[in-house]
Motif scaffolding. Structure first.
Motif, short mmCIF file in Angstrom:
data_model
loop_
_atom_site.label_atom_id
_atom_site.label_comp_id
_atom_site.label_asym_id
_atom_site.label_seq_id
_atom_site.Cartn_x
_atom_site.Cartn_y
_atom_site.Cartn_z
N SER A 89 -5.43 -1.68 1.79
CA SER A 89 -4.50 -0.89 1.01
C SER A 89 -3.12 -1.35 1.46
N SER B 204 -2.52 5.93 -3.28
CA SER B 204 -1.80 4.67 -3.06
C SER B 204 -2.74 3.49 -3.24
N ASN C 215 2.45 12.03 6.46
CA ASN C 215 1.26 11.67 5.69
C ASN C 215 1.12 10.20 5.33
N ALA D 181 -7.74 11.02 1.74
CA ALA D 181 -6.93 10.13 2.57
C ALA D 181 -7.68 8.82 2.79
N ASN D 182 -8.24 8.27 1.74
CA ASN D 182 -9.04 7.06 1.89
C ASN D 182 -8.62 6.01 0.85
N PRO D 183 -7.38 5.48 0.99
CA PRO D 183 -6.90 4.56 -0.04
C PRO D 183 -7.73 3.28 -0.17
N VAL E 297 -1.99 5.80 5.90
CA VAL E 297 -2.15 7.16 5.39
C VAL E 297 -2.83 7.96 6.49
N ARG E 298 -2.35 9.16 6.72
CA ARG E 298 -2.90 10.00 7.78
C ARG E 298 -4.42 10.13 7.66
N ASN F 37 -3.53 11.56 -1.13
CA ASN F 37 -2.99 10.38 -0.46
C ASN F 37 -3.80 9.12 -0.74
N ASP G 223 4.87 16.27 2.85
CA ASP G 223 3.70 15.56 2.32
C ASP G 223 3.99 14.86 1.00
#
Lengths: 335, 285
Positions: free
Chosen positions: B195, A225, B112, A196-198, B199-200, A222, A42
């Motif tokens: 983005s 990013s 990920n 996990a919501n860029p 991403v997972r 994550n 990860d």
């Protein structure tokens, strides 16, 4: 349904390994590492723990086994499989394993555990907690020193005490440098998806930049990013978290607030080998190198030398106990 | 402009694509609960093709192609074998959630996140225009062409369509494949436009929001797009409201986070009136 199948395959696999190895006698330290959903690649928490384990395998000749939990329901089964195999040490990574560790550790009182990032409150478990607020304080100092607009930002995953602890440390670090500095803060969501919501993190960051923020610290897994994307696009600075993220965007990422889980894992294994294992709550802060700011060749060109000096001064003060950083876990209880 | 208009348009882009896909599928009579899964797969394959072929456009195209194939798989199950549409849609969601980390691990060495799509800086207008076109074309086809009319009949009165000598199955197939294509392109918007990497789990419920926009918009293209804008707007509004004080009381973030959903409930309950699904929705033909 799918999870159940995956889980049973895992458990079966662990039992098989346990059976195969049952007959052989070991002299080396046997360590079982239970990773959470992120898995060993990860590039954050779990990979850091895995690095520490590999180092112990190479340098201490420890006998290591790793399992990745496919979901939160399988922790207990995986830990129990290790405990039944009489591992010398079981390491559980991540606060989501807390309940499972408490159950397993009570059932196997002779078994030694390390629980990372949560407090199990048991004597056979070393609960390794990181002093995120201390590292975040230094991140705040770095942000304040590099901000030209005197507005800095913070993007958190969820509005939970852990994230608030980062935020409070960051704020106090920035205000220590300049009391007039403004700190903007947003959180991404209220469910696990927030990490996990860029795309959403990027919009929130752009909105903060619109409000003049020019250094933004993210504590959003994550989703980070997206924060880096927005900062690179608008040519402002970002601060990474958990692992050294400097290399992801040289020129944009000012520094990273690292939690050195690899060190904690390695030290714990070593302590078992040396028969010096320490149960109960152990805090890893600046003093023990559990948290620190990342300095490497990627951020050297953008990091101001006077800022670095100031950070080192603050760090020395915190380590010497001359300066105490407000800890959200403490201040929130006092109210 | 910079503060509200563009952010709303940007945030709405993936929702518009996915909800238009959902619109065609559901109006042709097939329940499409798998939008989330198509989006997630699209997000992965968008980044994958963009990186592999060094072109953003080919990334979207590749995502659409994979979407068409998976839409086909969905179609085989629900049209050819008349499987339960809700369960099959859920299967698509689970499949996508499980497959994407495996592929990501295989290709990029991490479950990920993928490598970074680092040549997207000039992407400012293209995707917004594409989303606008997608909505306008859907609306025009839907209202003014015989094709749109037949599509609607496949979901409303399939018997009538059959009696007119038109194959219901064919139109449902088109609806199902369109849903796969459009939702996947919408997902690719997340990883390539909004983005810069996969991403997972990055669809983060947007497929279901698109479905909600569709229901909120009474399965009508114009209103559905309005629904997407409403969700995008309230989502941004929510971000801006965080940390504000009202009358000296600081509202906690989790309360503010419920804002988009509270607004939706309010509109559904008091403004919209009854939303009626296509009559033959969910009935296999």
């Amino acid at each position: 349904m799918k999870n159940k199948i995956v889980q049973s395959v895992w458990v079966f696999g662990v039992f098989t390994i346990a059976l195969l190895n049952g007959g052989i006698a070991y002299s080396a330290v046997k360590v079982g590492l239970v990773l959470d959903r992120g898995g060993k690649d990860d590039q954050s928490f779990n990979s850091s723990a895995y690095r520490g384990l590999k180092k112990a395998e190479a340098e201490l000749k420890a006998e290591v086994k790793t399992v990745e939990a496919p979901d939160d329901n399988s922790f207990e089964a995986l830990q129990r499989a290790f405990a039944e195999k009489k591992m010398d040490l079981i390491i559980a990574v991540g606060f989501s394993q807390k309940d499972a560790v408490i159950k397993t550790a009570k059932r196997f009182p002779e078994q030694k555990f390390v629980l990372i990032d949560a407090d199990a409150g048991l004597s056979n478990v070393q609960s390794a907690m990181f002093e995120e607020h201390e590292g975040s304080f230094l991140a705040g100092v770095a942000a304040a020193k590099h901000s030209k607009t005197k507005v800095i930002g913070f993007i958190g995953g969820m509005d939970i005490p852990l994230v608030k602890r980062f935020l409070l440390g960051y704020e106090s670090g920035a205000k220590a440098v300049d009391p007039s500095i403004k700190v903007l803060s947003n959180t991404i969501g209220i469910t696990g998806e927030a990490w996990a919501n860029p795309a959403k993190a990027k919009e929130l960051t752009l909105a903060q930049i619109q409000q003049k923020a020019d250094v933004i610290y993210h504590v959003s897994g994550n989703s980070g990013s997206g924060v880096f994307d927005a900062c690179a696009q608008k040519k402002v600075l970002a601060i990474g978290v958990d692992s050294n993220q400097n290399r992801l965007r040289p020129g944009t990422i000012l520094t990273s607030m690292m939690k050195n889980i690899d060190r904690v894992v390695f030290d714990a294994i070593k302590s078992v080998q040396d028969k010096k294992f320490q149960g109960g709550l152990v805090r890893y802060g600046l003093k023990s190198g559990g948290v620190e700011l990342a300095f490497d060749e990627h951020n050297k060109p953008i990091f101001d030398t006077s800022a670095k000096k100031l950070i080192e001064e603050y760090q020395a003060k915190i380590i010497a106990g001359k300066l105490s950083v407000p800890d959200y876990y403490v201040t929130s209880k006092r109210k | 402009m910079e503060e509200w208009v563009f952010p709303v348009l940007r945030t709405a882009t993936p929702l518009v694509f996915a909800s238009m896909g959902g619109l065609w599928c559901e109006r042709s009579g097939v329940i499409q609960i798998g939008l989330e899964g198509f989006m997630l797969l699209g997000a992965f394959f968008g980044a994958f093709f963009a990186l592999a072929l060094k072109s953003v456009f080919l990334g979207f195209l590749g995502a659409g192609l994979i979407g068409a194939i998976l839409g086909g798989v969905f179609g085989i199950a629900v049209i050819r074998f008349r499987a339960n549409q809700i369960i099959t849609g859920t299967a698509i969601n689970l499949f996508a959630a499980g497959l994407t980390p495996i592929l990501c691990k295989a290709v990029y060495g991490s479950a990920n996140s993928s490598a970074r799509v680092d040549f997207t800086e000039p992407l400012l207008w293209g995707p917004l225009v594409a989303a606008g076109l997608c909505a306008v074309v859907s609306w025009a086809l839907f209202l003014w062409t015989p094709w749109g009319l037949r599509m609607r009949f496949a979901g409303e009165h399939p018997e009538a369509l059959q009696n007119a000598g038109v194959s219901v199955v064919r139109y449902r197939w088109m609806g199902v494949v369109l849903a796969g294509v459009l939702a996947s392109v919408g997902g690719a918007m997340l990883s390539v436009f909004l983005s810069s990497s996969f991403v997972r789990g990055m669809s983060a419920g947007r497929g279901f929001i698109a479905l909600a926009a569709l229901i909120l918009g009474r399965w009508n293209p114009g209103l559905t797009v309005m629904g997407c804008f409403l969700f995008a707007f309230t989502d941004l509004m929510q971000g801006r409201l965080q940390g504000h004080e009202w009358f000296g009381i600081k509202v906690a973030d989790p309360m503010v986070h419920t804002f988009p959903y509270a607004v939706t409930l309010f509109i559904l309950a008091f403004v919209m009136g009854r939303s009626r699904a296509p009559k033959a929705l969910g009935e296999p033909w």
